[in-house]
Motif scaffolding. Structure first.
Motif, PDB file in Angstrom:
ATOM      1  N   GLY A 113       0.807  -1.217   0.000  1.00  0.00           N
ATOM      2  CA  GLY A 113       0.000   0.000   0.000  1.00  0.00           C
ATOM      3  C   GLY A 113       0.837   1.262   0.000  1.00  0.00           C
ATOM      4  N   ILE A 114       2.106   1.158   0.405  1.00  0.00           N
ATOM      5  CA  ILE A 114       2.983   2.335   0.456  1.00  0.00           C
ATOM      6  C   ILE A 114       3.955   2.274  -0.718  1.00  0.00           C
ATOM      7  CG2 ILE A 114       4.693   3.616   1.790  1.00  0.00           C
ATOM      8  CD1 ILE A 114       1.919   3.646   3.026  1.00  0.00           C
ATOM      9  N   LEU A 124      -2.602  10.175   2.269  1.00  0.00           N
ATOM     10  CA  LEU A 124      -2.670   8.787   2.750  1.00  0.00           C
ATOM     11  C   LEU A 124      -3.976   8.090   2.371  1.00  0.00           C
ATOM     12  CD1 LEU A 124      -1.121   8.807   6.351  1.00  0.00           C
ATOM     13  CD2 LEU A 124      -0.261   7.607   4.328  1.00  0.00           C
ATOM     14  N   TYR A 125      -4.920   8.845   1.797  1.00  0.00           N
ATOM     15  CA  TYR A 125      -6.223   8.267   1.487  1.00  0.00           C
ATOM     16  C   TYR A 125      -6.097   7.083   0.519  1.00  0.00           C
ATOM     17  CZ  TYR A 125     -10.943   7.722  -0.387  1.00  0.00           C
ATOM     18  OH  TYR A 125     -12.144   7.197  -0.782  1.00  0.00           O
ATOM     19  N   MET A 126      -5.464   7.302  -0.642  1.00  0.00           N
ATOM     20  CA  MET A 126      -5.358   6.232  -1.633  1.00  0.00           C
ATOM     21  C   MET A 126      -4.469   5.080  -1.152  1.00  0.00           C
ATOM     22  SD  MET A 126      -7.433   6.621  -4.036  1.00  0.00           S
ATOM     23  CE  MET A 126      -6.809   5.241  -5.005  1.00  0.00           C
ATOM     24  N   PRO A 127      -3.301   5.359  -0.530  1.00  0.00           N
ATOM     25  CA  PRO A 127      -2.520   4.231   0.000  1.00  0.00           C
ATOM     26  C   PRO A 127      -3.289   3.394   1.018  1.00  0.00           C
ATOM     27  CG  PRO A 127      -1.165   6.198  -0.088  1.00  0.00           C
ATOM     28  CD  PRO A 127      -2.553   6.626  -0.428  1.00  0.00           C
ATOM     29  N   THR A 128      -4.116   4.050   1.839  1.00  0.00           N
ATOM     30  CA  THR A 128      -4.918   3.291   2.804  1.00  0.00           C
ATOM     31  C   THR A 128      -5.953   2.439   2.084  1.00  0.00           C
ATOM     32  OG1 THR A 128      -4.635   5.053   4.445  1.00  0.00           O
ATOM     33  CG2 THR A 128      -6.377   3.462   4.847  1.00  0.00           C
ATOM     34  N   LEU A 129      -6.554   3.008   1.053  1.00  0.00           N
ATOM     35  CA  LEU A 129      -7.536   2.259   0.266  1.00  0.00           C
ATOM     36  C   LEU A 129      -6.884   1.020  -0.363  1.00  0.00           C
ATOM     37  CD1 LEU A 129     -10.540   2.690  -0.351  1.00  0.00           C
ATOM     38  CD2 LEU A 129      -9.860   3.793  -2.489  1.00  0.00           C
ATOM     39  N   ASN A 162      -2.964  -5.321   1.998  1.00  0.00           N
ATOM     40  CA  ASN A 162      -2.171  -5.481   3.215  1.00  0.00           C
ATOM     41  C   ASN A 162      -2.965  -6.368   4.177  1.00  0.00           C
ATOM     42  OD1 ASN A 162      -1.239  -4.943   5.985  1.00  0.00           O
ATOM     43  ND2 ASN A 162       0.071  -3.391   5.054  1.00  0.00           N
ATOM     44  N   PRO A 163      -2.482  -7.568   4.489  1.00  0.00           N
ATOM     45  CA  PRO A 163      -3.299  -8.509   5.286  1.00  0.00           C
ATOM     46  C   PRO A 163      -3.790  -7.927   6.610  1.00  0.00           C
ATOM     47  CG  PRO A 163      -1.330  -9.590   4.437  1.00  0.00           C
ATOM     48  CD  PRO A 163      -1.179  -8.133   4.128  1.00  0.00           C
ATOM     49  N   GLN A 164      -2.933  -7.214   7.324  1.00  0.00           N
ATOM     50  CA  GLN A 164      -3.315  -6.683   8.628  1.00  0.00           C
ATOM     51  C   GLN A 164      -4.383  -5.605   8.499  1.00  0.00           C
ATOM     52  OE1 GLN A 164      -0.055  -5.011  10.814  1.00  0.00           O
ATOM     53  NE2 GLN A 164      -1.160  -4.996  12.752  1.00  0.00           N
ATOM     54  N   ILE A 165      -4.167  -4.680   7.571  1.00  0.00           N
ATOM     55  CA  ILE A 165      -5.128  -3.589   7.362  1.00  0.00           C
ATOM     56  C   ILE A 165      -6.430  -4.142   6.787  1.00  0.00           C
ATOM     57  CG2 ILE A 165      -5.546  -1.384   6.223  1.00  0.00           C
ATOM     58  CD1 ILE A 165      -3.377  -1.291   8.364  1.00  0.00           C
ATOM     59  N   LYS A 166      -6.319  -5.103   5.878  1.00  0.00           N
ATOM     60  CA  LYS A 166      -7.517  -5.693   5.274  1.00  0.00           C
ATOM     61  C   LYS A 166      -8.394  -6.359   6.329  1.00  0.00           C
ATOM     62  CE  LYS A 166      -9.016  -8.952   1.704  1.00  0.00           C
ATOM     63  NZ  LYS A 166      -8.586  -9.937   0.679  1.00  0.00           N
ATOM     64  N   ARG A 167      -7.783  -7.163   7.214  1.00  0.00           N
ATOM     65  CA  ARG A 167      -8.561  -7.831   8.274  1.00  0.00           C
ATOM     66  C   ARG A 167      -9.231  -6.809   9.185  1.00  0.00           C
ATOM     67  NH1 ARG A 167      -3.985 -11.299   8.563  1.00  0.00           N
ATOM     68  NH2 ARG A 167      -3.250 -10.139  10.406  1.00  0.00           N
ATOM     69  N   PHE A 168      -8.460  -5.788   9.542  1.00  0.00           N
ATOM     70  CA  PHE A 168      -8.979  -4.755  10.439  1.00  0.00           C
ATOM     71  C   PHE A 168     -10.155  -4.021   9.797  1.00  0.00           C
ATOM     72  CE2 PHE A 168      -8.732  -0.298  11.982  1.00  0.00           C
ATOM     73  CZ  PHE A 168      -8.986  -0.520  13.322  1.00  0.00           C
ATOM     74  N   TYR A 169      -9.994  -3.613   8.540  1.00  0.00           N
ATOM     75  CA  TYR A 169     -11.041  -2.871   7.830  1.00  0.00           C
ATOM     76  C   TYR A 169     -12.293  -3.727   7.668  1.00  0.00           C
ATOM     77  CZ  TYR A 169     -13.416  -0.431   4.016  1.00  0.00           C
ATOM     78  OH  TYR A 169     -14.349   0.208   3.232  1.00  0.00           O
ATOM     79  N   GLU A 170     -12.115  -4.974   7.261  1.00  0.00           N
ATOM     80  CA  GLU A 170     -13.274  -5.845   7.038  1.00  0.00           C
ATOM     81  C   GLU A 170     -14.005  -6.143   8.346  1.00  0.00           C
ATOM     82  OE1 GLU A 170     -11.629  -9.171   4.972  1.00  0.00           O
ATOM     83  OE2 GLU A 170     -11.714  -8.174   3.001  1.00  0.00           O
ATOM     84  N   LYS A 195      -4.527   2.940  11.849  1.00  0.00           N
ATOM     85  CA  LYS A 195      -3.769   1.706  12.082  1.00  0.00           C
ATOM     86  C   LYS A 195      -2.528   1.657  11.188  1.00  0.00           C
ATOM     87  CE  LYS A 195      -4.441  -3.212  12.943  1.00  0.00           C
ATOM     88  NZ  LYS A 195      -4.121  -3.047  14.375  1.00  0.00           N
ATOM     89  N   LEU A 196      -2.672   2.122   9.944  1.00  0.00           N
ATOM     90  CA  LEU A 196      -1.541   2.121   9.021  1.00  0.00           C
ATOM     91  C   LEU A 196      -0.425   3.042   9.503  1.00  0.00           C
ATOM     92  CD1 LEU A 196      -0.296   1.264   6.308  1.00  0.00           C
ATOM     93  CD2 LEU A 196      -1.537   3.167   5.236  1.00  0.00           C
ATOM     94  N   ILE A 197      -0.787   4.253   9.929  1.00  0.00           N
ATOM     95  CA  ILE A 197       0.256   5.205  10.349  1.00  0.00           C
ATOM     96  C   ILE A 197       0.919   4.747  11.644  1.00  0.00           C
ATOM     97  CG2 ILE A 197      -1.160   6.820  11.716  1.00  0.00           C
ATOM     98  CD1 ILE A 197       1.544   7.813   9.184  1.00  0.00           C
TER      99      ILE A 197
END
Length: 311
Positions: free
Chosen positions: A196-197, A253-258, A264-272, A291-293
């Motif tokens: 994502g980064i 950071l909007y698009m990288p977070t998207l 990103n497995p960690q961010i994906k699990r958290f978001y879902e 969470k990403l930052i």
């Protein structure tokens, strides 16, 4: 008596107010004026010098005073305006503004900021220039979509090609600046190891968030403006909001977070998990950004790359 100094900066001059002495000084914004200001302030041994962020006008003065070992904080001008309104001070002149900044310094004592070295300032300027060029390219691209005249369309296309060349030049200069310094190159590589980064986001974070890796998770979230703030008042009772902080960083950071919510497995699990619990998409995305930052901050503080095992 502790000495607090407020400085109101304009393009061609700046005004200083010494709160302990109730004394105002006016300086031309020249090298001689900066030197005279430095000598005055050094003789006063201030606890804190505060000035507003004014789109870059403050940089030369802030750097000169900081390099002289003086305690300088550059703050969001909105905070000063809100403080003045809360105090019922609505009149505005340069000297009045400088006095309000000095009172803000004494009352709230914002943290002293470190000095950017010359290379970091250059990187910051190059990142800002890239943003400007990309904004101009977006504007021209939008005009081309609505241009029915072939002559105008040809002109717009020529401008876009020129902008593409300038963007490429700036990106080359950024890479050169980063590779010159092993510490910055390592930091950029660590950031880019995170799904994502990309390179552009890594360079933006190095330039705009030099504190990354030096603060705790709450401090870095608050600095960026993604920390939830209690609003238990009236209709907002029980609600949590975010805001303040570095708006440019949040925007970039909007698009990288998207992307991270997909790859990103960690961010994906958290978001879902948040979406499954009923959180609105934007609320879940802001939480994912937080969470990403904080993840990036922890990685740099531990001097490690991202890996699935750490996710």
């Amino acid at each position: 008596m502790d000495v607090y100094v407020g400085i109101d900066i304009a393009k061609a001059h700046f005004d200083l107010y010494d709160l302990a002495a109730a004394h105002a000084e006016h300086f031309e914004y020249t090298q001689e004026g900066i030197e005279s200001c430095r000598k005055y302030v050094e003789a006063r041994h201030p606890v804190l010098i505060v000035m507003e962020s004014t789109g870059g006008y403050e940089t030369a003065l802030a750097v000169a005073l900081s390099e002289a070992g003086l305690p300088v904080a550059v703050v969001n001008p909105r905070w000063i305006r809100d403080y003045a309104r809360a105090a019922g001070k609505l009149a505005k002149t340069d000297q009045i503004d400088a006095a309000q900044i000095a009172r803000y310094a004494a009352s709230l004592q914002p943290p002293v900021q470190g000095v950017f070295d010359e290379q970091t300032r250059t990187i910051k300027a190059l990142v800002a220039r890239r943003h400007q060029l990309c904004d101009m390219k977006t504007a021209e691209s939008n005009r081309r979509e609505h241009s029915a005249d072939p002559v105008i369309a040809h002109s717009i296309t020529a401008v876009i090609k020129t902008l593409d060349k300038e963007i490429a030049k700036v990106e080359d200069q950024l890479r050169d600046q980063i590779t010159r310094t092993p510490e910055l190159k390592q930091k950029a590589d660590q950031l880019r190891s995170v799904p994502g980064i990309g390179e552009t986001t890594a360079l933006m974070l190095i330039a705009e968030v030099p504190e990354l890796g030096q603060l705790n998770r709450r401090q870095i979230a608050s600095l960026i403006g993604v920390a939830p703030i209690n609003r238990d008042s009236g209709m907002f009772r029980g609600k949590r909001m975010t805001g303040g902080g570095r708006r440019l960083v949040r925007t970039k950071l909007y698009m990288p977070t998207l992307v991270a919510t997909k790859h990103n497995p960690q961010i994906k699990r958290f978001y879902e998990r948040l979406r499954a619990s009923g959180k609105a998409p934007m609320i879940a995305l802001v939480a994912a950004m937080r969470k990403l930052i904080t993840m990036l901050n922890a990685m740099l503080s531990r001097n490690q790359n991202w890996s699935p095992q750490n996710a």
